[in-house]
Design a protein around this motif. Structure first.
Motif, mmCIF file in Angstrom:
data_model
loop_
_atom_site.group_PDB
_atom_site.id
_atom_site.type_symbol
_atom_site.label_atom_id
_atom_site.label_comp_id
_atom_site.label_asym_id
_atom_site.label_seq_id
_atom_site.Cartn_x
_atom_site.Cartn_y
_atom_site.Cartn_z
ATOM 1 N N PRO A 237 -1.027 9.454 7.002
ATOM 2 C CA PRO A 237 -1.736 8.470 8.089
ATOM 3 C C PRO A 237 -1.651 7.076 7.681
ATOM 4 C CG PRO A 237 -2.936 10.426 7.994
ATOM 5 C CD PRO A 237 -2.070 10.472 6.972
ATOM 6 N N CYS A 238 -1.569 6.101 8.407
ATOM 7 C CA CYS A 238 -1.769 4.813 8.093
ATOM 8 C C CYS A 238 -1.696 3.862 9.258
ATOM 9 C CB CYS A 238 -0.335 4.352 7.196
ATOM 10 S SG CYS A 238 -0.247 2.519 6.967
ATOM 11 N N CYS B 182 -8.305 -0.597 7.658
ATOM 12 C CA CYS B 182 -7.504 -0.998 6.733
ATOM 13 C C CYS B 182 -8.052 -1.755 5.711
ATOM 14 C CB CYS B 182 -6.093 -1.686 7.173
ATOM 15 S SG CYS B 182 -4.780 -2.159 6.327
ATOM 16 N N SER C 78 -5.651 -2.887 2.963
ATOM 17 C CA SER C 78 -4.183 -3.298 2.144
ATOM 18 C C SER C 78 -4.485 -4.797 1.846
ATOM 19 C CB SER C 78 -3.203 -2.852 3.141
ATOM 20 O OG SER C 78 -3.038 -3.868 4.252
ATOM 21 N N CYS D 159 1.106 -1.057 0.001
ATOM 22 C CA CYS D 159 -0.036 -0.006 -0.013
ATOM 23 C C CYS D 159 0.964 1.157 -0.068
ATOM 24 C CB CYS D 159 -0.900 -0.119 1.362
ATOM 25 S SG CYS D 159 -1.830 1.570 1.360
ATOM 26 N N TYR E 211 0.533 4.263 0.749
ATOM 27 C CA TYR E 211 0.644 5.055 2.173
ATOM 28 C C TYR E 211 1.381 4.503 3.344
ATOM 29 C CZ TYR E 211 -3.199 7.516 -0.413
ATOM 30 O OH TYR E 211 -3.811 8.008 -1.592
ATOM 31 N N PHE E 212 1.393 3.067 3.333
ATOM 32 C CA PHE E 212 2.358 2.684 4.370
ATOM 33 C C PHE E 212 3.659 2.855 4.206
ATOM 34 C CE2 PHE E 212 4.719 -1.536 5.367
ATOM 35 C CZ PHE E 212 4.411 -1.492 6.789
ATOM 36 N N LYS F 285 -1.568 0.959 9.860
ATOM 37 C CA LYS F 285 -0.736 -0.354 10.025
ATOM 38 C C LYS F 285 0.770 0.077 10.264
ATOM 39 C CE LYS F 285 -0.992 -3.635 6.834
ATOM 40 N NZ LYS F 285 -1.028 -5.150 7.583
ATOM 41 N N GLY G 158 -5.218 6.701 11.432
ATOM 42 C CA GLY G 158 -5.995 6.595 10.058
ATOM 43 C C GLY G 158 -5.639 5.935 9.060
ATOM 44 N N CYS G 159 -6.697 5.706 8.052
ATOM 45 C CA CYS G 159 -6.319 4.815 6.908
ATOM 46 C C CYS G 159 -6.405 5.985 5.672
ATOM 47 C CB CYS G 159 -7.067 3.808 6.794
ATOM 48 S SG CYS G 159 -6.956 3.229 4.916
ATOM 49 N N SER G 160 -5.230 6.298 5.240
ATOM 50 C CA SER G 160 -5.395 7.112 4.004
ATOM 51 C C SER G 160 -5.518 6.505 2.571
ATOM 52 C CB SER G 160 -3.805 7.758 3.524
ATOM 53 O OG SER G 160 -3.282 8.319 4.727
ATOM 54 N N ALA G 161 -5.709 5.250 2.513
ATOM 55 C CA ALA G 161 -6.193 4.771 1.279
ATOM 56 C C ALA G 161 -7.914 4.562 1.095
ATOM 57 C CB ALA G 161 -5.708 3.300 1.250
ATOM 58 N N ASN H 195 -5.583 -1.798 -3.823
ATOM 59 C CA ASN H 195 -6.333 -2.101 -2.339
ATOM 60 C C ASN H 195 -7.281 -3.420 -2.446
ATOM 61 O OD1 ASN H 195 -4.582 0.582 -2.185
ATOM 62 N ND2 ASN H 195 -5.045 -0.340 0.006
HETATM 63 S S1 SF4 Z 1 -4.891 0.438 3.477
HETATM 64 FE FE1 SF4 Z 1 -4.889 2.197 5.143
HETATM 65 S S2 SF4 Z 1 -3.878 1.445 7.062
HETATM 66 FE FE2 SF4 Z 1 -3.744 -0.085 5.455
HETATM 67 S S3 SF4 Z 1 -1.438 -0.214 4.758
HETATM 68 FE FE3 SF4 Z 1 -2.769 1.131 3.545
HETATM 69 S S4 SF4 Z 1 -2.887 3.481 4.284
HETATM 70 FE FE4 SF4 Z 1 -2.283 1.922 5.807
#
Ligand code: SF4
Ligand SMILES: Cc1cc2nc3c(=O)[nH]c(=O)nc-3n(C[C@H](O)[C@H](O)[C@H](O)COP(=O)(O)OP(=O)(O)OC[C@H]3O[C@@H](n4cnc5c(N)ncnc54)[C@H](O)[C@@H]3O)c2cc1C
Length: 338
Positions: free
Chosen positions: A128-129, A157, A159, A119, A121-122, A131, A137-140, A148
């Motif tokens: 924010p992530c 999440c 991911s 992912c 954003y990870f 994981k 928070g979850c940016s995705a 995803n």
């Molecule tokens: S889906 Fe969201 S929480 Fe999961 S790895 Fe990606 S950004 Fe992080």
């Protein structure tokens, strides 16, 4: 600059002891994922415990007629192992669909299973992530989520687990042997990886300081009717948008047994035993396969950029099952078989 210690483990017990003594420590095998994550400041281990020289690099026949694969067997060595090629070709195909030749030369079985999500954003520490940093928070979910998940997601999440090898191991019903501070245990492959739920920082059900020592394959390898189909943006060196591993056992015009798992769609290799059950006792034709695909994807949910994956996965499942039934695992066409 990350300040970390480095030590080489002499034995499995020594590796486990060192990890138990230092909860911030991480094992390193081929280093092809962990070192990248350290360079990008995503992972900051206090100590690297180098397990690469432990004697876990053999492939041996087991007493039950299956195989025991050491956690440090390199992906290349496993893909071209004569017994894997002959008896478990779906595993060889999945391995060869992953990464590049140079990476496969370094990547280990254990490291492949424990590799972390791709992912975007990870990897981006400015966003924010959950994981990477729980409760941030979850940016995705509302972001760029083309790669995803569509199955088994949570509010925390979405991911996916990026491995190709693990999709084949799910179909083969592998078992994972681990050693930890409390001794040895065996974990069914379906219980090894986790869904994200509200703890996406945990990818697997491994406990602190547990080391994967081997993966065991049962005797049934689906060597005649199998396929590993990987759909990706370019033909090599790309992670799966959707992948499908299939193993069928046919009795004339009837499906006696069926296994089906997807990659690139969930936080773990996605195997659905209810959908597999819809295949048993049926004729191997497109209508049967479409019904199974519908069953696998009955709860699929897209998040905008990745919604196309639902239809893509449906078509990939039908095609992979068709190829497996015809005994033409690498066929690129999708002609009707019955
Ligand atoms: S889906 Fe969201 S929480 Fe999961 S790895 Fe990606 S950004 Fe992080
Ligand atoms: C450019 C690129 C493209 C890639 N493309 C693909 C692809 O298409 N498909 C695919 O499947 N993979 C792909 N990969 C990922 C690659 O397969 C993994 O990086 C590799 O399998 C990791 O193995 P390793 O031995 O190097 O693990 P390491 O980097 O050494 O370790 C990874 C993680 O596993 C843990 N670990 C390692 N061994 C054990 C053990 N025995 N017990 C417990 N924990 C352990 C480590 O602590 C670490 O957290 C790609 C990687 C790169 C860099």
């Amino acid at each position: 600059m990350i300040d970390f210690q480095y030590a080489r483990a002499g034995t499995v017990a020594d590796a486990v002891r060192q990890a138990a003594e230092n909860p911030g420590a991480k094992f390193v095998a081929g280093g092809t994922n962990l070192v990248d994550l350290m360079k990008m400041d995503v992972e900051r281990p206090a100590k690297l415990i180098d397990i690469s020289r432990l004697p876990l690099d053999t492939v041996e026949e087991s007493a039950e007629g299956g195989l025991r694969i050491g956690a440090l067997v390199r992906n290349t060595d496993l893909a071209y192992h004569p017994v894997i090629e002959r008896r478990y070709p779906v595993l060889a195909s999945a391995l060869l669909a992953g990464a590049s030749q140079q990476l496969r030369n370094m990547a280990s079985v254990g490291g492949n299973m424990l590799q972390r999500t791709r992912c975007a954003y990870f990897y981006d520490i400015a966003t924010p992530c959950n994981k990477r940093e729980p409760s941030s928070g979850c940016s995705a979910i509302d972001g760029l989520n083309r790669m995803n998940a569509i199955l088994g997601t949570s509010e925390a999440c979405i991911s996916v687990h990026p491995s190709d090898m693990c999709v084949a191991l799910a179909v083969l019903e592998a078992r994972v042997r681990v050693t930890g501070p409390r001794g040895e245990r065996v974990v069914a492959f379906s219980d090894f990886h986790r869904l994200p739920e509200d703890t996406p920082q945990r990818d697997t059900n491994l406990e602190l300081a547990e080391l994967v020592t081997s993966v065991e394959l049962p005797a049934q390898g689906f060597a005649t009717n199998y396929t590993y189909l990987k759909i990706r943006d370019r033909l090599s060196y790309a992670f799966a948008l959707v992948s499908v591993a299939v193993g069928l056992e046919l009795d004339g015009d009837t499906i006696k047994d069926a296994r089906l798992a997807l990659g690139g769609v969930a936080h773990k290799p996605w195997r659905d035993v209810e959908a597999e059950a819809t295949l048993r006792g049926r004729s191997p034709n497109e209508a049967t396969f479409a019904e199974a695909a519908g069953a696998v994807l009955r709860e699929a949910r897209g998040f905008g950029h990745n919604s196309f994956k639902i239809d893509l996965a449906h078509r990939a499942i039908v095609r992979a099952l068709s190829q497996a039934a015809r005994g033409t695992p690498q066929s690129q066409s999708n002609k009707k078989i019955a």
